[in-house]
Write a protein that holds these residues in place. Structure first.
Motif, PDB file in Angstrom:
ATOM      1  N   CYS A   1      14.129  13.686  69.421  1.00 61.52           N
ATOM      2  CA  CYS A   1      14.206  14.561  70.598  1.00 61.52           C
ATOM      3  C   CYS A   1      13.288  15.771  70.436  1.00 61.52           C
ATOM      4  O   CYS A   1      12.569  16.155  71.364  1.00 61.52           O
ATOM      5  CB  CYS A   1      15.641  15.028  70.816  1.00 61.52           C
ATOM      6  N   LYS A   2      13.337  16.369  69.260  1.00 63.47           N
ATOM      7  CA  LYS A   2      12.498  17.555  69.019  1.00 63.47           C
ATOM      8  C   LYS A   2      11.020  17.199  69.093  1.00 63.47           C
ATOM      9  O   LYS A   2      10.203  17.958  69.629  1.00 63.47           O
ATOM     10  CB  LYS A   2      12.834  18.158  67.650  1.00 63.47           C
ATOM     11  N   LYS A   3      10.655  16.030  68.563  1.00 65.22           N
ATOM     12  CA  LYS A   3       9.261  15.594  68.592  1.00 65.22           C
ATOM     13  C   LYS A   3       8.764  15.418  70.034  1.00 65.22           C
ATOM     14  O   LYS A   3       7.659  15.837  70.389  1.00 65.22           O
ATOM     15  CB  LYS A   3       9.113  14.280  67.829  1.00 65.22           C
ATOM     16  N   ILE A   4       9.591  14.800  70.873  1.00 69.89           N
ATOM     17  CA  ILE A   4       9.193  14.569  72.268  1.00 69.89           C
ATOM     18  C   ILE A   4       9.089  15.879  73.031  1.00 69.89           C
ATOM     19  O   ILE A   4       8.147  16.103  73.793  1.00 69.89           O
ATOM     20  CB  ILE A   4      10.192  13.617  72.951  1.00 69.89           C
ATOM     21  N   VAL A   5      10.070  16.754  72.838  1.00 69.88           N
ATOM     22  CA  VAL A   5      10.047  18.060  73.512  1.00 69.88           C
ATOM     23  C   VAL A   5       8.838  18.871  73.065  1.00 69.88           C
ATOM     24  O   VAL A   5       8.162  19.526  73.869  1.00 69.88           O
ATOM     25  CB  VAL A   5      11.356  18.835  73.226  1.00 69.88           C
ATOM     26  N   LYS A   6       8.534  18.813  71.775  1.00 70.13           N
ATOM     27  CA  LYS A   6       7.376  19.536  71.244  1.00 70.13           C
ATOM     28  C   LYS A   6       6.074  18.981  71.829  1.00 70.13           C
ATOM     29  O   LYS A   6       5.122  19.727  72.071  1.00 70.13           O
ATOM     30  CB  LYS A   6       7.362  19.442  69.722  1.00 70.13           C
ATOM     31  N   ALA A   7       6.027  17.659  72.040  1.00 65.89           N
ATOM     32  CA  ALA A   7       4.836  17.052  72.649  1.00 65.89           C
ATOM     33  C   ALA A   7       4.619  17.578  74.055  1.00 65.89           C
ATOM     34  O   ALA A   7       3.484  17.670  74.534  1.00 65.89           O
ATOM     35  CB  ALA A   7       4.984  15.530  72.665  1.00 65.89           C
ATOM     36  N   HIS A   8       5.715  17.961  74.735  1.00 63.97           N
ATOM     37  CA  HIS A   8       5.631  18.571  76.077  1.00 63.97           C
ATOM     38  C   HIS A   8       5.389  20.084  75.994  1.00 63.97           C
ATOM     39  O   HIS A   8       5.475  20.776  77.008  1.00 63.97           O
ATOM     40  CB  HIS A   8       6.936  18.321  76.854  1.00 63.97           C
ATOM     41  N   LYS A   9       5.140  20.595  74.779  1.00 65.13           N
ATOM     42  CA  LYS A   9       4.947  22.032  74.516  1.00 65.13           C
ATOM     43  C   LYS A   9       6.201  22.838  74.867  1.00 65.13           C
ATOM     44  O   LYS A   9       6.122  23.972  75.338  1.00 65.13           O
ATOM     45  CB  LYS A   9       3.739  22.571  75.304  1.00 65.13           C
ATOM     46  N   GLY A  10       7.347  22.189  74.675  1.00 64.99           N
ATOM     47  CA  GLY A  10       8.619  22.848  74.956  1.00 64.99           C
ATOM     48  C   GLY A  10       9.379  23.194  73.692  1.00 64.99           C
ATOM     49  O   GLY A  10       8.883  23.021  72.565  1.00 64.99           O
ATOM     50  N   LYS A  11      10.597  23.690  73.876  1.00 60.75           N
ATOM     51  CA  LYS A  11      11.456  24.081  72.760  1.00 60.75           C
ATOM     52  C   LYS A  11      12.854  23.516  72.976  1.00 60.75           C
ATOM     53  O   LYS A  11      13.304  23.365  74.118  1.00 60.75           O
ATOM     54  CB  LYS A  11      11.533  25.609  72.645  1.00 60.75           C
ATOM     55  N   ILE A  12      13.531  23.223  71.866  1.00 63.26           N
ATOM     56  CA  ILE A  12      14.901  22.735  71.929  1.00 63.26           C
ATOM     57  C   ILE A  12      15.733  23.483  70.889  1.00 63.26           C
ATOM     58  O   ILE A  12      15.280  23.695  69.764  1.00 63.26           O
ATOM     59  CB  ILE A  12      14.969  21.204  71.680  1.00 63.26           C
ATOM     60  N   LYS A  13      16.905  23.927  71.283  1.00 67.33           N
ATOM     61  CA  LYS A  13      17.781  24.640  70.354  1.00 67.33           C
ATOM     62  C   LYS A  13      19.235  24.341  70.691  1.00 67.33           C
ATOM     63  O   LYS A  13      19.561  23.883  71.796  1.00 67.33           O
ATOM     64  CB  LYS A  13      17.522  26.140  70.396  1.00 67.33           C
ATOM     65  N   ILE A  14      20.096  24.599  69.709  1.00 67.33           N
ATOM     66  CA  ILE A  14      21.517  24.301  69.866  1.00 67.33           C
ATOM     67  C   ILE A  14      22.337  25.569  69.708  1.00 67.33           C
ATOM     68  O   ILE A  14      22.112  26.347  68.782  1.00 67.33           O
ATOM     69  CB  ILE A  14      21.981  23.265  68.819  1.00 67.33           C
ATOM     70  N   GLU A  15      23.277  25.756  70.632  1.00 67.96           N
ATOM     71  CA  GLU A  15      24.289  26.800  70.504  1.00 67.96           C
ATOM     72  C   GLU A  15      25.629  26.099  70.370  1.00 67.96           C
ATOM     73  O   GLU A  15      25.979  25.258  71.209  1.00 67.96           O
ATOM     74  CB  GLU A  15      24.282  27.726  71.729  1.00 67.96           C
ATOM     75  N   SER A  16      26.373  26.423  69.318  1.00 60.45           N
ATOM     76  CA  SER A  16      27.581  25.658  69.062  1.00 60.45           C
ATOM     77  C   SER A  16      28.676  26.523  68.458  1.00 60.45           C
ATOM     78  O   SER A  16      28.402  27.539  67.821  1.00 60.45           O
ATOM     79  CB  SER A  16      27.259  24.493  68.112  1.00 60.45           C
ATOM     80  N   GLU A  17      29.911  26.095  68.693  1.00 57.98           N
ATOM     81  CA  GLU A  17      31.075  26.759  68.125  1.00 57.98           C
ATOM     82  C   GLU A  17      32.073  25.675  67.713  1.00 57.98           C
ATOM     83  O   GLU A  17      32.383  24.770  68.499  1.00 57.98           O
ATOM     84  CB  GLU A  17      31.708  27.708  69.144  1.00 57.98           C
ATOM     85  N   ILE A  18      32.546  25.778  66.472  1.00 57.58           N
ATOM     86  CA  ILE A  18      33.439  24.764  65.932  1.00 57.58           C
ATOM     87  C   ILE A  18      34.694  24.624  66.800  1.00 57.58           C
ATOM     88  O   ILE A  18      35.317  25.625  67.175  1.00 57.58           O
ATOM     89  CB  ILE A  18      33.826  25.107  64.476  1.00 57.58           C
TER      90      ILE A  18
END
Length: 425
Positions: A394-411
């Motif tokens: 997923c990160k590779k594909i998003v990066k190919a689109h010159k985009g960013k991916i991040k996660i916000e999470s809480e247990i």
């Protein structure tokens, strides 16, 4: 000592500040305090000489004409007070409030007065010079000390601003370190004016190049190894075909197929990450979400039509979203799993969010979930499908689109995976 060095600039700034304050102090003493002080002493001496004579000629009760005549005779100004009544020989003369204030200040600071105070028959006499030693009366003039204080504060404020500008690159370096710590390895620092900071900026940029090179080398090694393993795997599979059908043969064949799947996934991920192979087209977000809804019936999608079209590689972005949604369902152990998707346009980018109410990620997991072969399930339970390539892909594909991916999470609350893609590209 170089002129562009940090030490030289700070030393120069502090030196100029010290010189200006000293020049200001010298000017204050020479042009304000000393002449005023000498003139005051001269006037006070003259008043002390004529004070006994004035005392003899004073007539009580006070007669205004006689008071003015005595003051003019000895070239002084006189103010008389008895109880709440006052008499003045001249119109322009400090009032009783300011005269008493000057008395208190003189006693407190142990400084000479510019007038003479006398007490005669229950009356208080204040004798002042005819030509006051100030351009303005005491209650109207501004203290030279106040002017000097303003001058000093101004110099210090200017020095503060200069030092702040000199040390400004520290904030630039700090911001760059923070961005890199969040995974932005493309952020470089422009050349800086100060040698020490410029050296740090160059070292920082070189460090980024090294890290980026190491990551590229790791990815290349992963791809090369996958390529090299294909041939022996094909030979092994061919050899198995000539073996008798046994339980051992079936087990080996499954292991080979599993290894082949991993290799194909690695190579496919590298292919998907190539931005030159993107097939961008204008796609409707509403249609994209509807297609996902057909595959995942319980998926929450925006109820309101966005009527938004974006230029993306539909096949690859759909692959990313399917992978994220499948992961959300796969690791969601709640009795009522909630998985949804939403999108919004923010400035010049499209933000897509996939959210769930699953188990969430721990802090240390968030730093590694996009690495190849990393799985949250450390036991690598076979019941949970996958080899740790989903988020990496997923990160590779998003990066190919010159985009960013991040996660916000809480247990035990859930996660939000945010994808930011630039528009118009």
């Amino acid at each position: 000592m170089k002129r562009n060095s940090l030490f030289f600039k700070i030393f120069f700034t502090l030196s100029i500040t010290s010189v200006l304050i000293l020049v200001g102090a010298f000017s204050f003493i020479k042009f304000f305090y000393l002449p005023e002080h000498l003139e005051m002493q001269k006037k006070v001496q003259e008043i002390n000489i004529v004070a006994p004579l004035i005392e003899k000629e004073m007539i009580f009760p006070i007669n205004q004409e006689k008071l003015e005549a005595v003051a003019n005779k000895y070239n002084v100004r006189i103010r008389v007070q008895k109880n709440k009544t006052t008499w003045s020989s001249h119109f322009k003369i400090p009032d009783m409030y300011h005269l008493k204030r000057a008395l208190r200040r003189a006693k407190r600071d142990n400084t000479p007065l510019f007038f003479k105070e006398m007490k005669i028959k229950g009356h208080r006499l204040f004798i002042l010079p005819q030509d006051l030693p100030f351009k303005k009366p005491i209650h109207l003039r501004k203290s030279p000390l106040f002017i000097f204080s303003i001058f000093t504060i101004t110099i210090l404020a200017m020095s503060f601003l200069v030092l702040r500008k000199i040390l400004g690159p520290i904030a630039i370096l700090s911001n760059a370190v923070e961005r890199v710590s969040k995974g932005d390895l493309q952020h470089k620092i422009d050349p800086l004016d100060i040698d020490e900071f410029n050296y740090l900026a160059n070292a920082f940029n070189n460090m980024l190049d090294t890290i980026h090179g190491m990551i590229e080398a790791r990815n290349q090694l992963l791809t090369d190894v996958a390529h090299e393993l294909r041939t022996p795997l094909t030979r092994m599979k061919l050899t198995l075909e000539f073996m008798e059908d046994t339980q051992e043969k079936e087990s080996l064949n499954e292991e080979i197929e599993e290894l082949k799947y991993i290799i194909d996934t690695i190579l496919e991920t590298e292919r998907l990450s190539n931005s030159d192979l993107l097939k961008k087209e204008s796609i409707s977000l509403d249609q994209l979400f509807s297609d996902l809804k057909e595959k995942f019936s319980n998926l929450e999608i925006p109820s309101k039509s966005t009527d938004t079209k974006v230029n993306l590689d539909k096949e690859k972005i759909t692959l990313v979203l399917k992978n994220l949604i499948e992961n959300a369902y796969k690791y969601n152990q709640s009795t009522g799993p909630v998985v949804g998707i939403e999108a919004s346009i923010k400035k010049s980018s499209l933000e897509i969010i996939v959210y769930d109410n699953g188990q969430g990620f721990e802090e240390e997991q968030l730093e590694r979930v996009f690495e190849p072969f990393y799985r949250i399930d450390k036991s690598r339970n076979k019941k949970i499908e996958g080899y740790g390539f989903g988020l990496y892909m997923c990160k590779k594909i998003v990066k190919a689109h010159k985009g960013k991916i991040k996660i916000e999470s809480e247990i035990h609350v859930g996660s939000k995976i945010k994808i930011s893609l630039p528009l118009g590209g």
